[in-house]
Motif scaffolding. Structure first.
Motif, mmCIF file in Angstrom:
data_model
loop_
_atom_site.group_PDB
_atom_site.id
_atom_site.type_symbol
_atom_site.label_atom_id
_atom_site.label_comp_id
_atom_site.label_asym_id
_atom_site.label_seq_id
_atom_site.Cartn_x
_atom_site.Cartn_y
_atom_site.Cartn_z
ATOM 1 N N GLU A 125 1.042 -1.212 0.102
ATOM 2 C CA GLU A 125 0.024 0.043 0.015
ATOM 3 C C GLU A 125 0.912 1.253 0.003
ATOM 4 O O GLU A 125 0.605 2.164 -0.522
ATOM 5 N N ALA A 126 1.910 1.212 0.724
ATOM 6 C CA ALA A 126 2.981 2.550 0.652
ATOM 7 C C ALA A 126 3.734 2.651 -0.521
ATOM 8 O O ALA A 126 3.847 3.595 -1.040
ATOM 9 N N ARG A 127 3.857 1.508 -1.310
ATOM 10 C CA ARG A 127 4.494 1.558 -2.584
ATOM 11 C C ARG A 127 3.866 2.152 -3.512
ATOM 12 O O ARG A 127 4.215 2.824 -4.284
ATOM 13 N N GLU A 128 2.415 1.997 -3.380
ATOM 14 C CA GLU A 128 1.616 2.661 -4.375
ATOM 15 C C GLU A 128 1.819 4.136 -4.249
ATOM 16 O O GLU A 128 1.386 4.772 -5.177
ATOM 17 N N PHE A 129 2.271 4.709 -3.029
ATOM 18 C CA PHE A 129 2.303 6.111 -3.297
ATOM 19 C C PHE A 129 3.861 6.489 -3.574
ATOM 20 O O PHE A 129 3.929 7.696 -2.953
ATOM 21 N N GLY A 130 4.576 5.639 -3.896
ATOM 22 C CA GLY A 130 5.871 6.120 -4.080
ATOM 23 C C GLY A 130 7.001 5.849 -3.304
ATOM 24 O O GLY A 130 8.199 6.337 -3.303
ATOM 25 N N VAL A 131 6.753 5.082 -2.351
ATOM 26 C CA VAL A 131 7.793 4.756 -1.228
ATOM 27 C C VAL A 131 8.533 3.716 -1.621
ATOM 28 O O VAL A 131 7.971 2.638 -2.276
ATOM 29 N N GLU A 132 9.906 3.696 -1.484
ATOM 30 C CA GLU A 132 10.963 2.759 -2.139
ATOM 31 C C GLU A 132 12.015 2.230 -0.710
ATOM 32 O O GLU A 132 12.181 3.090 -0.095
ATOM 33 N N SER A 133 12.324 1.111 -1.052
ATOM 34 C CA SER A 133 13.402 0.863 -0.147
ATOM 35 C C SER A 133 14.841 1.722 -0.149
ATOM 36 O O SER A 133 14.825 2.073 -1.490
ATOM 37 N N ALA A 134 15.450 1.942 0.803
ATOM 38 C CA ALA A 134 16.523 3.094 0.821
ATOM 39 C C ALA A 134 16.348 4.303 0.758
ATOM 40 O O ALA A 134 17.234 5.212 0.865
ATOM 41 N N GLN A 135 14.976 4.733 0.440
ATOM 42 C CA GLN A 135 14.545 5.989 0.503
ATOM 43 C C GLN A 135 14.604 6.647 1.655
ATOM 44 O O GLN A 135 14.462 6.100 2.605
ATOM 45 N N GLU A 167 6.424 12.127 3.394
ATOM 46 C CA GLU A 167 5.860 13.113 2.561
ATOM 47 C C GLU A 167 4.934 12.418 1.377
ATOM 48 O O GLU A 167 4.010 13.082 1.307
ATOM 49 N N HIS A 168 5.113 11.351 0.969
ATOM 50 C CA HIS A 168 4.470 10.947 0.044
ATOM 51 C C HIS A 168 3.096 10.201 0.511
ATOM 52 O O HIS A 168 2.414 10.087 -0.201
ATOM 53 N N LEU A 169 3.413 9.749 1.816
ATOM 54 C CA LEU A 169 2.048 8.976 2.382
ATOM 55 C C LEU A 169 1.162 9.969 2.827
ATOM 56 O O LEU A 169 1.243 11.090 3.127
#
Length: 478
Positions: A66-76, A83-85
Motif C-alpha cells: 500500500e505504501a509502495r503505491e504512493f511512491g515509497v521505496e526501499s533505501a529512500q 511526505e509521499h504518504l
C-alpha cells in the motif's frame, strides 16, 4: 519413505527433475508489524531505521505494498517517504472541527526496525520450512530455498506448496509467496511472479517458455547496471539472451556471462544446500486456542524437547544452551535460556531444563511454545553428558590452586555469564547427569518492549541467516 509432512497417497517418485521451492515473505518487516498491530492491516506501513521526527536522516528498510503505491521505496529517505504518504489529523470524534470525510482517508504509519522481534517471527517460519523439507537453504531472514523432491511429486507440487503457505499463514500469521520449479534460479523468479501471496509453478519442460518473455532485469542475478549493459547489446528479454551468441556475453561479463546465458535458457544445475552448520535447533507447536492447563503444555514440552535433542544427535551436534519460548495472546513472545558449563548431548537434561524454564508459564494462557538447543558444536569426538563436565570441574578444582589470575573464563558463548569454561572432559557415556550447576539467563521479548535483555546467542536460530533479504540491509545505514 522420509519422515515429515507429505500429501496423502503421494509417494516420492524417482525423477531427475528436482522439485525446488523458493519461499519469500511478502514485505516481511511490515508484515511483522501488522502481526503485532492488527489495526495496521490494509494501511500503508513504512519500516525504517535511524529516523527521529524533525530530522532528515534515516532510511526505509521496507514498505508495504500500500505504501509502495504512493511512491515509497526501499533505501529512500524516511522524511521523503513520509511526505509521499497520506496523513490524517488526529482528531477526536467529539471535536468541533471533526470531519468524517477526512477520517476516511488512508493514513500512513511509520515503525522503527525491531530486528529481535522480526527474528522471532522468522524463527517460527523456519521451523515450518525445516519440517516440510529434507533440505533447506536459508538465504536471509525472509527467504529460503527448499528441495522437496523426496516429499512430493510434480503432479501435486502446487498442492504441497499451498500446504506450506497455509501452515505459515495459520501458525505464524504472515503471507509468503512461493515459486516452484526444477531449478533454483527459475524458482526464485517464479516466487516474484505473482506477489503478494503468490504461488507460481513452473514444471519441467516449461522453464524456457516461462522465462522467454521476461525483461532481462527479471533474470536471477541481473540488476539495473547489468540490465542496462544487456540492452546496450540489443538484448531486451530472456529469450534474446538465450538465443544470443554466448561468446560476446563472456567477453563482456566474464564467467558471469556464461551463467546469464545458461539461466536464460533455463539451465541451472545448482543443488539446494544448507549454508554452513546451523547455530541451533528448535521445534515449536501452536495450540488451536490459548491453553492455561499445565498438563497439555508440559506434554508438548516433552515432545518438543525429545525432537530437538534427537535432531542434534542425528546431526552430530553438542549444545551449550537450552531454551524455551512461550507465546502469550495476542503475540507476546517470551524466551528463557540456560547456559551449561560445556557442550553436551543429553536428551533427558534438555527435557528437565526445558520444564524448569517453562515453569513460570505453566498456568498462563499459551498459544504457542517451543524448545531450542543452541551454541552448537559439531565434532567427531566422543559425545559427552553433563556428568563428564561436572567430574572434570571437580577434578580441576582439586588440582588447581585458588589463584585469581583475572581471567573469568567467559568466551562469549554463554550469554554473558561468568561461568568458567572447564577443561576438556574425559570420555563419558551419554546419560542424564546430576543437578546442573549452569546459570540461567532469562530472556524476555514482550510485544512493544525495546528494553529486552538477550544472551549473545539469542539471535541465532535453526538457520541463523539473519541478514535481511528483500529488505534494505541494516549495514547500509550503520
Amino acid at each position: 519413505m522420509p519422515d515429515g509432512p507429505q500429501l496423502p497417497g503421494v509417494e516420492a517418485a524417482e525423477t531427475t527433475d528436482r522439485i525446488v521451492l523458493h519461499v519469500d515473505a511478502d514485505c516481511f518487516y511490515a508484515s511483522c508489524e501488522r502481526l503485532r498491530e492488527p489495526e495496521l492491516q490494509e494501511s500503508p506501513v513504512v519500516v525504517g531505521m535511524g529516523y527521529e521526527p524533525g530530522e532528515t536522516v534515516g532510511a526505509v528498510a521496507t514498505a508495504s505494498y500500500e505504501a509502495r503505491e504512493f511512491g515509497v521505496e526501499s533505501a529512500q529517505a524516511i522524511s521523503t517517504a513520509l511526505e509521499h504518504l497520506p496523513r490524517r489529523a488526529a482528531l477526536a470524534p467529539e471535536a468541533d472541527d471533526h470531519d468524517p470525510e477526512l477520517e476516511r482517508e488512508e493514513t500512513g504509519y511509520y515503525r522503527p526496525v525491531d530486528m529481535d522481534y522480526y527474528e522471532s517471527v522468522a524463527a517460527d517460519v523456519r521451523t515450518i520450512l525445516h519440517d516440510c523439507a529434507e533440505t533447506v537453504r536459508e538465504v536471509s531472514i525472509d527467504e529460503a530455498y527448499l528441495d522437496v523432491t523426496e516429499r512430493t511429486a510434480w503432479e501435486v507440487a502446487d498442492g504441497f506448496a499451498r500446504h506450506i503457505k497455509d501452515r505459515i499463514r495459520r501458525e505464524v500469521g504472515i503471507d509468503v509467496s512461493i515459486g516452484v520449479a526444477p531449478t533454483m534460479s527459475a524458482a526464485k523468479i517464479a516466487s516474484d511472479f505473482d506477489k503478494p501471496d503468490g504461488l507460481t509453478v513452473v514444471r519441467p519442460g516449461e522453464v524456457r517458455d516461462f522465462l522467454a518473455p521476461l525483461d532481462v532485469e527479471l533474470l536471477h542475478g541481473v540488476g539495473p547496471v547489468t540490465a542496462r549493459e544487456l540492452r546496450e547489446m540489443g538484448l531486451e528479454t530472456a529469450a534474446g539472451v538465450a538465443a544470443a551468441d554466448p561468446d560476446p556475453l563472456v567477453e563482456r561479463f566474464g564467467e558471469r556471462g556464461r551463467e546469464l546465458y545458461d539461466r536464460a535458457r533455463g539451465e541451472d544445475d545448482r543443488r539446494v544446500e544448507p549454508k554452513g552448520d546451523p547455530k541451533s535447533f528448535s521445534r515449536e507447536s501452536a495450540f488451536a486456542d490459548p491453553v492455561s492447563d499445565p498438563e497439555p503444555k508440559y506434554e508438548q514440552i516433552e515432545t518438543l524437547a525429545a525432537a530437538v535433542a534427537d535432531r542434534a544427535q542425528r546431526e552430530g551436534a553438542l549444545y551449550r544452551t537450552v531454551g524455551v519460548k512461550a507465546v502469550l495472546p495476542p503475540f507476546d513472545v517470551n524466551t528463557r535460556a540456560r547456559s551449561l558449563p560445556g557442550p553436551v548431548d543429553d536428551p533427558e537434561l534438555v527435557d528437565r531444563i526445558a520444564r524448569e524454564l517453562f515453569a513460570e508459564f505453566d498456568t498462563k494462557p499459551v498459544r504457542k511454545l517451543g524448545v531450542r538447543v543452541a551454541n552448537l558444536e559439531f565434532a567427531t569426538a566422543d559425545q559427552t553428558s553433563l556428568d563428564g563436565w561436572e567430574c572434570a570441574i571437580a577434578s580441576a578444582e582439586r588440582e588447581q590452586p585458588a589463584v585469581d589470575d583475572g581471567d573469568d573464563g567467559n568466551d562469549g558463548d554463554d550469554g554473558g555469564q561468568a561461568d568458567e569454561t572447564p577443561p576438556s572432559p574425559s570420555k563419558s557415556t551419554r546419560k542424564t547427569g546430576p543437578e546442573t550447576t549452569a546459570e540461567t539467563t532469562n530472556t524476555r521479548h514482550e510485544t512493544g518492549s525495546q528494553d529486552e535483555t538477550r544472551p549473545s546467542d539469542s539471535g541465532e536460530s535453526s538457520a541463523d541467516a539473519s541478514v535481511p533479504g528483500g529488505q534494505t540491509l541494516l549495514s547500509d545505514f550503520l
